[in-house]
Design a protein around this motif. Structure first.
Motif, PDB file in Angstrom:
ATOM      1  N   ILE A   1      -3.941 -13.740  -0.761  1.00  0.00           N
ATOM      2  CA  ILE A   1      -4.500 -13.780   0.591  1.00  0.00           C
ATOM      3  C   ILE A   1      -5.828 -13.028   0.589  1.00  0.00           C
ATOM      4  O   ILE A   1      -5.949 -11.944  -0.004  1.00  0.00           O
ATOM      5  CB  ILE A   1      -3.527 -13.139   1.609  1.00  0.00           C
ATOM      6  CG1 ILE A   1      -2.208 -13.932   1.656  1.00  0.00           C
ATOM      7  CG2 ILE A   1      -4.150 -13.073   2.999  1.00  0.00           C
ATOM      8  CD1 ILE A   1      -1.125 -13.268   2.498  1.00  0.00           C
ATOM      9  N   LEU A   2      -6.826 -13.593   1.289  1.00  0.00           N
ATOM     10  CA  LEU A   2      -8.128 -12.951   1.439  1.00  0.00           C
ATOM     11  C   LEU A   2      -8.205 -12.258   2.796  1.00  0.00           C
ATOM     12  O   LEU A   2      -7.723 -12.788   3.803  1.00  0.00           O
ATOM     13  CB  LEU A   2      -9.255 -13.985   1.364  1.00  0.00           C
ATOM     14  CG  LEU A   2      -9.308 -14.915   0.149  1.00  0.00           C
ATOM     15  CD1 LEU A   2     -10.479 -15.881   0.289  1.00  0.00           C
ATOM     16  CD2 LEU A   2      -9.419 -14.116  -1.143  1.00  0.00           C
ATOM     17  N   SER A   3      -8.849 -11.096   2.842  1.00  0.00           N
ATOM     18  CA  SER A   3      -9.096 -10.457   4.127  1.00  0.00           C
ATOM     19  C   SER A   3     -10.093 -11.307   4.913  1.00  0.00           C
ATOM     20  O   SER A   3     -10.946 -11.992   4.328  1.00  0.00           O
ATOM     21  CB  SER A   3      -9.635  -9.042   3.929  1.00  0.00           C
ATOM     22  OG  SER A   3     -10.888  -9.061   3.274  1.00  0.00           O
ATOM     23  N   PRO A   4     -10.042 -11.292   6.257  1.00  0.00           N
ATOM     24  CA  PRO A   4     -10.855 -12.213   7.067  1.00  0.00           C
ATOM     25  C   PRO A   4     -12.357 -12.103   6.850  1.00  0.00           C
ATOM     26  O   PRO A   4     -13.075 -13.094   6.978  1.00  0.00           O
ATOM     27  CB  PRO A   4     -10.476 -11.830   8.500  1.00  0.00           C
ATOM     28  CG  PRO A   4      -9.100 -11.260   8.394  1.00  0.00           C
ATOM     29  CD  PRO A   4      -9.075 -10.539   7.072  1.00  0.00           C
ATOM     30  N   SER A   5     -12.863 -10.928   6.525  1.00  0.00           N
ATOM     31  CA  SER A   5     -14.309 -10.765   6.362  1.00  0.00           C
ATOM     32  C   SER A   5     -14.742 -10.796   4.899  1.00  0.00           C
ATOM     33  O   SER A   5     -15.890 -10.443   4.591  1.00  0.00           O
ATOM     34  CB  SER A   5     -14.754  -9.436   6.990  1.00  0.00           C
ATOM     35  OG  SER A   5     -14.159  -8.337   6.292  1.00  0.00           O
TER      36      SER A   5
ATOM     37  N   ALA B   1       0.350 -22.216   2.107  1.00  0.00           N
ATOM     38  CA  ALA B   1      -0.082 -22.271   3.507  1.00  0.00           C
ATOM     39  C   ALA B   1      -0.763 -20.961   3.913  1.00  0.00           C
ATOM     40  O   ALA B   1      -1.816 -20.968   4.577  1.00  0.00           O
ATOM     41  CB  ALA B   1       1.100 -22.569   4.422  1.00  0.00           C
ATOM     42  N   GLU B   2      -0.183 -19.823   3.515  1.00  0.00           N
ATOM     43  CA  GLU B   2      -0.794 -18.527   3.835  1.00  0.00           C
ATOM     44  C   GLU B   2      -2.152 -18.382   3.165  1.00  0.00           C
ATOM     45  O   GLU B   2      -3.101 -17.858   3.762  1.00  0.00           O
ATOM     46  CB  GLU B   2       0.126 -17.390   3.388  1.00  0.00           C
ATOM     47  CG  GLU B   2       1.336 -17.166   4.256  1.00  0.00           C
ATOM     48  CD  GLU B   2       2.145 -15.969   3.772  1.00  0.00           C
ATOM     49  OE1 GLU B   2       2.035 -14.894   4.390  1.00  0.00           O
ATOM     50  OE2 GLU B   2       2.873 -16.108   2.768  1.00  0.00           O
ATOM     51  N   ALA B   3      -2.253 -18.833   1.924  1.00  0.00           N
ATOM     52  CA  ALA B   3      -3.526 -18.741   1.203  1.00  0.00           C
ATOM     53  C   ALA B   3      -4.592 -19.588   1.904  1.00  0.00           C
ATOM     54  O   ALA B   3      -5.727 -19.133   2.102  1.00  0.00           O
ATOM     55  CB  ALA B   3      -3.345 -19.196  -0.241  1.00  0.00           C
ATOM     56  N   ILE B   4      -4.245 -20.808   2.279  1.00  0.00           N
ATOM     57  CA  ILE B   4      -5.201 -21.690   2.956  1.00  0.00           C
ATOM     58  C   ILE B   4      -5.615 -21.097   4.299  1.00  0.00           C
ATOM     59  O   ILE B   4      -6.802 -21.093   4.659  1.00  0.00           O
ATOM     60  CB  ILE B   4      -4.603 -23.093   3.141  1.00  0.00           C
ATOM     61  CG1 ILE B   4      -4.436 -23.781   1.781  1.00  0.00           C
ATOM     62  CG2 ILE B   4      -5.491 -23.948   4.056  1.00  0.00           C
ATOM     63  CD1 ILE B   4      -3.700 -25.103   1.836  1.00  0.00           C
ATOM     64  N   ARG B   5      -4.653 -20.588   5.061  1.00  0.00           N
ATOM     65  CA  ARG B   5      -4.987 -19.995   6.366  1.00  0.00           C
ATOM     66  C   ARG B   5      -5.946 -18.820   6.212  1.00  0.00           C
ATOM     67  O   ARG B   5      -6.815 -18.596   7.063  1.00  0.00           O
ATOM     68  CB  ARG B   5      -3.711 -19.551   7.087  1.00  0.00           C
ATOM     69  CG  ARG B   5      -3.033 -20.662   7.870  1.00  0.00           C
ATOM     70  CD  ARG B   5      -1.988 -20.121   8.826  1.00  0.00           C
ATOM     71  NE  ARG B   5      -0.821 -19.608   8.120  1.00  0.00           N
ATOM     72  CZ  ARG B   5       0.247 -20.339   7.801  1.00  0.00           C
ATOM     73  NH1 ARG B   5       0.297 -21.622   8.127  1.00  0.00           N
ATOM     74  NH2 ARG B   5       1.272 -19.796   7.148  1.00  0.00           N
ATOM     75  N   SER B   6      -5.802 -18.061   5.105  1.00  0.00           N
ATOM     76  CA  SER B   6      -6.698 -16.917   4.921  1.00  0.00           C
ATOM     77  C   SER B   6      -8.131 -17.370   4.651  1.00  0.00           C
ATOM     78  O   SER B   6      -9.074 -16.616   4.909  1.00  0.00           O
ATOM     79  CB  SER B   6      -6.188 -16.010   3.792  1.00  0.00           C
ATOM     80  OG  SER B   6      -6.466 -16.534   2.500  1.00  0.00           O
TER      81      SER B   6
END
Length: 314
Positions: free
Chosen positions: A92-96, A19-24
């Motif tokens: 997790i990926l940073s937003p940008s 879920a965290e990965a998808i949200r990122s």
């Protein structure tokens, strides 16, 4: 038109983290993406969690359990993007990240974009810390490999990279025989088929560490056979295009690190690795040690220390 980015995610029993990965991905400032998730025969709640995200850009495919490489290959085959990012389901990926890497590539099909990264532990982002490397700069792709391999701890994790589709087609897909350090073989082929690694300081991978039972901690015979084959193929791939002293020394250090890891558990693999070293310069990689082990290196050679540690761990 901004190019479509395909984020390719293999997922096996990733319910605790996916879920965290998808949200990122959903939270990316860059919006022209698709997320291709291949459920690799999960038996936990992975699928039900994915279905809680009603975003039409998220597509899920299913297969029986065939391993991470097979799932990554299927995700790529189902993707449509001009640019590709492979992404593990527990990171997790940073937003940008996507926006920054797309801008760095600037529509060129000859280069790949890299990023900075760091680890976090115990599912707590407050523990995150960057892990700066000498390759955090723009570099010719083969030079990146030689420099990154020099200390035999290259970070080639899949989510670091944004890759033009044409480069992957030329390099070939993931080797489905591999499990442990499968990224070492794959991204070596990707890089030797590109011209330049473009470092993207505004892009960051949050790399989840300390997961019990993770593949990276596996010490089975099958895992070490995978590591051996991955190193054999990757070092040969590099030497096929660059056979100078620096490249050969980096390959020697990679083999030496494998020997440190495999001894004394798998003596036949150690012996085979030693035979590769005979055709390379003498490695300069010291035995990795710290604390009490570092003190003990004053009195014992590394093989004796490994035998002692192996007995104590039984």
């Amino acid at each position: 038109m901004q190019p479509l980015v395909s984020v390719c995610m293999p997922a096996y029993n990733a319910g605790q983290f996916i879920a965290e990965a998808i949200r990122s991905v959903i939270n990316q400032t860059y919006k022209n993406w698709e997320l291709i998730i291949v459920n690799d025969g999960s038996t936990d709640e992975t699928v039900s969690i994915i279905k809680t995200f009603p975003d039409e850009r998220i597509k899920i495919f299913h297969q029986e359990n065939k391993g991470q490489c097979a799932a990554a290959n299927k995700a790529f085959k189902m993707s449509n993007g001009a640019l590709i990012k492979f992404f593990d389901a527990d990171d997790i990926l940073s937003p940008s990240m996507l926006a920054s890497q797309v801008a760095r590539l600037n529509y060129t099909p000859l280069n790949v974009a890299s990023a900075q990264w760091g680890r976090f532990y115990d599912n707590d982002l407050n523990t995150f810390k960057l892990s700066p490397e000498s390759v955090w700069r723009d570099m010719p792709s083969t030079e990146w490999l030689v420099e990154s391999w020099k200390n035999a701890q290259p970070m080639m994790q899949c989510a670091l990279w944004l890759i033009p589709r044409e480069i992957i087609v030329k390099a070939g897909l993931w080797d489905e025989r591999l499990s442990l350090i499968n990224d070492f073989d794959f991204f070596t082929r990707v890089l030797v088929n590109s011209q330049t690694v473009l470092f993207t300081p505004d892009a960051c991978l949050y790399y989840r560490s300390g997961i019990k039972g993770s593949l990276s901690d596996t010490k089975t015979r099958k895992a070490f056979e995978s590591a051996y084959l991955s190193i054999e193929q990757a070092t040969q791939t590099l030497l096929n295009v660059r056979d100078d002293q620096n490249a050969r020394l980096s390959c020697a250090n990679i083999w030496q690190n494998f020997i440190y890891e495999a001894y004394p558990l798998y003596s036949d693999l150690v012996q085979k690795a030693e035979s590769y070293k005979l055709h390379l310069p003498a490695p300069t990689l010291p035995y990795p040690s710290g604390g009490i082990t570092k003190l003990m290196t004053l009195f014992f050679n590394w093989k004796t220390l490994k035998l002692i540690k192996n007995k104590l761990q039984r």
